[in-house]
Design a protein around this motif. Structure first.
Motif, PDB file in Angstrom:
ATOM      1  N   ALA A   1       0.905  -1.348   0.056  1.00  0.00           N
ATOM      2  CA  ALA A   1      -0.020   0.065  -0.154  1.00  0.00           C
ATOM      3  C   ALA A   1       0.778   1.147   0.131  1.00  0.00           C
ATOM      4  O   ALA A   1       0.392   2.177  -0.597  1.00  0.00           O
ATOM      5  CB  ALA A   1      -1.033   0.250   1.161  1.00  0.00           C
ATOM      6  N   LEU A   2       1.926   1.055   0.731  1.00  0.00           N
ATOM      7  CA  LEU A   2       3.049   2.252   0.907  1.00  0.00           C
ATOM      8  C   LEU A   2       3.430   2.586  -0.334  1.00  0.00           C
ATOM      9  O   LEU A   2       3.799   3.914  -1.165  1.00  0.00           O
ATOM     10  CB  LEU A   2       3.977   2.316   1.656  1.00  0.00           C
ATOM     11  N   LEU A   3       3.888   1.480  -1.315  1.00  0.00           N
ATOM     12  CA  LEU A   3       4.389   1.757  -2.402  1.00  0.00           C
ATOM     13  C   LEU A   3       3.541   2.000  -3.583  1.00  0.00           C
ATOM     14  O   LEU A   3       3.913   2.571  -4.919  1.00  0.00           O
ATOM     15  CB  LEU A   3       5.047   0.488  -2.955  1.00  0.00           C
ATOM     16  N   ALA A   4       2.087   1.561  -3.460  1.00  0.00           N
ATOM     17  CA  ALA A   4       1.201   2.173  -4.540  1.00  0.00           C
ATOM     18  C   ALA A   4       0.676   3.424  -4.360  1.00  0.00           C
ATOM     19  O   ALA A   4       0.161   3.930  -5.575  1.00  0.00           O
ATOM     20  CB  ALA A   4       0.014   0.935  -4.488  1.00  0.00           C
ATOM     21  N   HIS A   5       0.820   3.983  -3.121  1.00  0.00           N
ATOM     22  CA  HIS A   5       0.439   5.424  -3.102  1.00  0.00           C
ATOM     23  C   HIS A   5       0.981   6.438  -3.595  1.00  0.00           C
ATOM     24  O   HIS A   5       2.430   6.457  -3.858  1.00  0.00           O
ATOM     25  CB  HIS A   5      -0.169   5.727  -1.465  1.00  0.00           C
ATOM     26  N   ARG A   6       0.501   7.464  -4.171  1.00  0.00           N
ATOM     27  CA  ARG A   6       1.091   8.401  -5.161  1.00  0.00           C
ATOM     28  C   ARG A   6       1.898   9.630  -4.178  1.00  0.00           C
ATOM     29  O   ARG A   6       2.649  10.463  -4.565  1.00  0.00           O
ATOM     30  CB  ARG A   6       0.178   9.246  -6.016  1.00  0.00           C
ATOM     31  N   TRP A   7       1.454   9.924  -3.058  1.00  0.00           N
ATOM     32  CA  TRP A   7       2.104  10.537  -2.143  1.00  0.00           C
ATOM     33  C   TRP A   7       2.033  12.191  -2.447  1.00  0.00           C
ATOM     34  O   TRP A   7       2.942  12.592  -2.584  1.00  0.00           O
ATOM     35  CB  TRP A   7       3.409  10.243  -1.775  1.00  0.00           C
ATOM     36  N   PRO A   8       0.756  12.779  -2.679  1.00  0.00           N
ATOM     37  CA  PRO A   8       0.575  14.117  -2.900  1.00  0.00           C
ATOM     38  C   PRO A   8       1.421  14.803  -1.996  1.00  0.00           C
ATOM     39  O   PRO A   8       1.633  16.231  -2.131  1.00  0.00           O
ATOM     40  CB  PRO A   8      -0.862  14.336  -3.112  1.00  0.00           C
ATOM     41  N   GLY A   9       1.184  14.490  -0.700  1.00  0.00           N
ATOM     42  CA  GLY A   9       1.872  15.530   0.175  1.00  0.00           C
ATOM     43  C   GLY A   9       3.223  15.005   0.625  1.00  0.00           C
ATOM     44  O   GLY A   9       3.862  15.696   1.577  1.00  0.00           O
ATOM     45  N   ASN A  10       3.884  14.058  -0.185  1.00  0.00           N
ATOM     46  CA  ASN A  10       5.277  13.836  -0.297  1.00  0.00           C
ATOM     47  C   ASN A  10       5.704  12.998   1.237  1.00  0.00           C
ATOM     48  O   ASN A  10       4.853  12.512   1.949  1.00  0.00           O
ATOM     49  CB  ASN A  10       6.264  15.071  -0.601  1.00  0.00           C
TER      50      ASN A  10
ATOM     51  N   GLN B   1       5.720  -1.779 -15.770  1.00  0.00           N
ATOM     52  CA  GLN B   1       6.930  -1.570 -15.246  1.00  0.00           C
ATOM     53  C   GLN B   1       7.082   0.153 -14.948  1.00  0.00           C
ATOM     54  O   GLN B   1       7.669   0.672 -13.945  1.00  0.00           O
ATOM     55  CB  GLN B   1       8.029  -1.991 -16.228  1.00  0.00           C
ATOM     56  N   ARG B   2       6.418   0.933 -15.908  1.00  0.00           N
ATOM     57  CA  ARG B   2       6.514   2.369 -15.855  1.00  0.00           C
ATOM     58  C   ARG B   2       6.057   2.905 -14.871  1.00  0.00           C
ATOM     59  O   ARG B   2       6.112   3.717 -14.140  1.00  0.00           O
ATOM     60  CB  ARG B   2       5.834   2.728 -17.416  1.00  0.00           C
ATOM     61  N   TYR B   3       4.593   2.161 -14.482  1.00  0.00           N
ATOM     62  CA  TYR B   3       3.928   2.733 -13.394  1.00  0.00           C
ATOM     63  C   TYR B   3       4.275   2.200 -12.067  1.00  0.00           C
ATOM     64  O   TYR B   3       3.594   2.337 -10.994  1.00  0.00           O
ATOM     65  CB  TYR B   3       2.335   2.591 -13.746  1.00  0.00           C
ATOM     66  N   GLY B   4       5.349   1.286 -12.023  1.00  0.00           N
ATOM     67  CA  GLY B   4       5.684   0.495 -10.554  1.00  0.00           C
ATOM     68  C   GLY B   4       4.528  -0.280 -10.284  1.00  0.00           C
ATOM     69  O   GLY B   4       4.501  -0.284  -8.870  1.00  0.00           O
TER      70      GLY B   4
END
Length: 562
Positions: free
Chosen positions: A456-465, A557-560
């Motif tokens: 879940a951590l790797l899939a999230h885009r993290w807009p708040g970084n 692969q591009r989108y992880g």
């Protein structure tokens, strides 16, 4: 009568005796044939040894250049695919429970190896399960000419080629008398592998086993060194009474470039402009620069001010100070330039500073003296200036919102911090860093990050970084009840069931760039849903999306999503 005399019958018929020249010629021909066959066998063996030595050197060069586990495994499956030519090959490594976890894979139609984050991967095979598990348990090569005749074969629904596998060749990786993983070769036709494949695989396995073990040992040593460094930093903080810097965690190439640049300029007095999205850690970098460039040791001040948090009139007084009596009830106070003299002044969000204040800041930088509001006497200051912004200052200059001369004064050195979504390799190390910090701060039991939470951590885009990640991990530490951190503990907001949730920036300047981001987000989400709907079967997902399997693999692969 003697042989050869005119009256001899043999002489008249032209026949030679049994031990004559013809017999000698036949014997020589037989000897020559035997020599040719022997030479052919020797040549074949020689070429085989040359091939082995070439392969050993190739593997050694590839694996000896890195101590990163994913790089080692990826390079190996590339070599296997190119030199042996199976339809697909993979490497699985043993986890702490003895299960096999996929580390790298490549197929006949894949341009390059796909590598996987071991910590976020669910077990591929339970201990002893499948033909690969048998190879590990028996510590020997297992070759199956047709899996339909072998009850040990376990079809995998999450592999697009599972239904096509007929031949399998599995070889355990043994380092220091301990099995660390297994190499798998598979093909869609029976009897695809033979003794030569076993021989080549054994050559690669010896080198790969030690490379995997060395990579793991290096990782353990690195973690130990990091733990010792953190302990040393804590002791130093306790002895010296100074606050330790936190957050400089990351091994991605993008973040390493940032750290290398910080290291180059930290011990100088150069003015630095830090750019990057909100929450990427600009103030942490500024404090690091201050620690390296402090002129009075540990006593030199670090003063930070957010230029976007104050209106123009208050910001001016806060920066330059104010004299008593300028307004009713106003007492004299020094500004941040004076308070930071001898140290570092960090001007955060300088792109939001009013033009009138920009002009005065430029004058302070040029003249190295400040005049308080309501005063006329200049006061000398010696300040290292570090500024930060999330805005595009080039665009702000073109629109007349920012002074070009101040911009050039600030950007003697520019450090750009990439967003967290562009350095996914740093997500899990940062999460572990925050987990240790908040576990100690809130006196909570130590809980590892589970595999599902890691995914879940790797899939999230993290807009708040990094700031958003920090808050998510702190929430997990406070809310977790089980023996490990689970996805629900993190409180990450997922896409709604009815559609894709898109967060647009408040100020859109480059509509084309934003459009590209939105389209990429939509495409990534649809691909993820298609893979989930078809149990990660890439062939079926590609058919549902109207893509070729090769195009889908590229996008995965591009989108992880691998």
């Amino acid at each position: 009568m003697k042989p050869g005399d005119p009256g001899d019958p043999g002489a008249a018929s032209g026949e030679l005796p049994a031990d004559g020249p013809a017999a000698e010629a036949e014997r020589l021909r037989r000897e020559r044939g035997q020599l040719v066959r022997s030479l052919g066998e020797l040549t074949e063996k020689y070429e085989e040894k040359v091939e082995e030595l070439s392969l050993v050197r190739m593997v050694g060069d590839a694996l000896g250049s890195s101590l990163d586990l994913r790089t080692v495994c990826g390079a190996t499956v590339d070599i296997l695919q190119e030199q042996v030519g199976p339809e697909s090959c993979s490497i699985m490594l043993l986890d702490r429970d003895g299960a096999l976890v996929l580390a790298a894979a490549r197929g006949a139609f894949d341009d390059a190896a796909a590598t996987f984050e071991i910590a976020a991967q669910a077990p591929t095979l339970a201990p002893g399960q499948g033909i690969a598990g048998a190879a590990v348990a028996e510590r020997r090569i297992v070759r199956v000419d047709d899996v339909e005749d072998d009850d040990r074969f376990v079809p995998r629904d999450d592999r697009s080629d599972a239904a096509e596998i007929r031949s399998l060749l599995c070889l355990p990786l043994i380092a220091r008398d301990r099995v660390v993983g297994v190499i798998n070769l598979s093909d869609s036709v029976p009897d695809a592998f033979h003794e030569d494949h076993e021989r080549i695989l054994a050559i690669i396995a010896n080198t790969l086993s030690m490379a995997v073990e060395n990579a793991r040992l290096f990782d353990e040593v690195s973690r130990s060194r990091e733990a010792l460094a953190n302990e040393n930093q804590t002791l130093r903080r306790q002895l010296q009474g100074r606050t330790a810097l936190e957050g400089l965690v990351g091994q991605s190439p993008a973040f390493r470039r940032v750290l290398q640049l910080v290291e180059k300029v930290a011990d100088t007095r150069a003015t630095v402009l830090i750019t990057g999205e909100s929450g990427t850690g600009k103030e942490v970098i500024a404090r690091t620069l201050h620690q390296g460039g402090a002129i009075d040791g540990d006593e030199s001040p670090f003063v930070a001010i957010n230029c976007a948090a104050l209106p123009e009139s208050l910001l001016e007084a806060e920066l330059f100070g104010i004299e008593r009596g300028v307004a009713t009830g106003v007492d004299a106070r020094i500004g941040t330039f004076e308070r930071a003299s001898g140290g570092t002044l960090f001007l955060d969000e300088i792109g939001d500073m009013a033009p009138a204040v920009q002009a005065k800041v430029l004058r302070v930088i040029q003249e190295r003296q400040v005049v308080r509001v309501g005063a006329s006497k200049p006061i000398p200051v010696d300040v290292r200036l570090v500024a930060a912004t999330h805005q595009d200052l080039d665009r702000a200059i073109a629109e007349g919102r920012f002074r070009q001369d101040l911009y050039y004064r600030l950007k003697v050195i520019t450090i750009h911090i990439p967003p967290l979504r562009e350095r996914r390799e740093d997500v899990l190390p940062l999460a572990e860093h925050f987990l240790a910090r908040f576990t100690a701060r809130h006196d909570r039991p130590q809980r590892p990050i589970g595999r599902a939470a890691a995914r879940a951590l790797l899939a999230h885009r993290w807009p708040g970084n990094v700031r958003e990640l920090e808050h998510a991990v702190e929430q997990a530490v406070l809310l977790a009840d089980d023996g490990e951190i689970r996805p629900g503990d993190l409180g990450l907001q997922a896409a709604s069931a009815d559609g894709i949730r898109v967060e647009l920036p408040l100020d859109v300047h480059d509509f084309g760039e934003v459009m590209d981001d939105v389209q990429a987000l939509a495409e990534r989400t649809l691909i993820a849903r298609a893979l989930d709907a078809h149990d990660n079967n890439r062939t079926h997902a590609a058919r549902a999306l109207g893509l070729s399997r090769r195009a889908l693999i590229y996008k995965v692969q591009r989108y992880g999503l691998d």
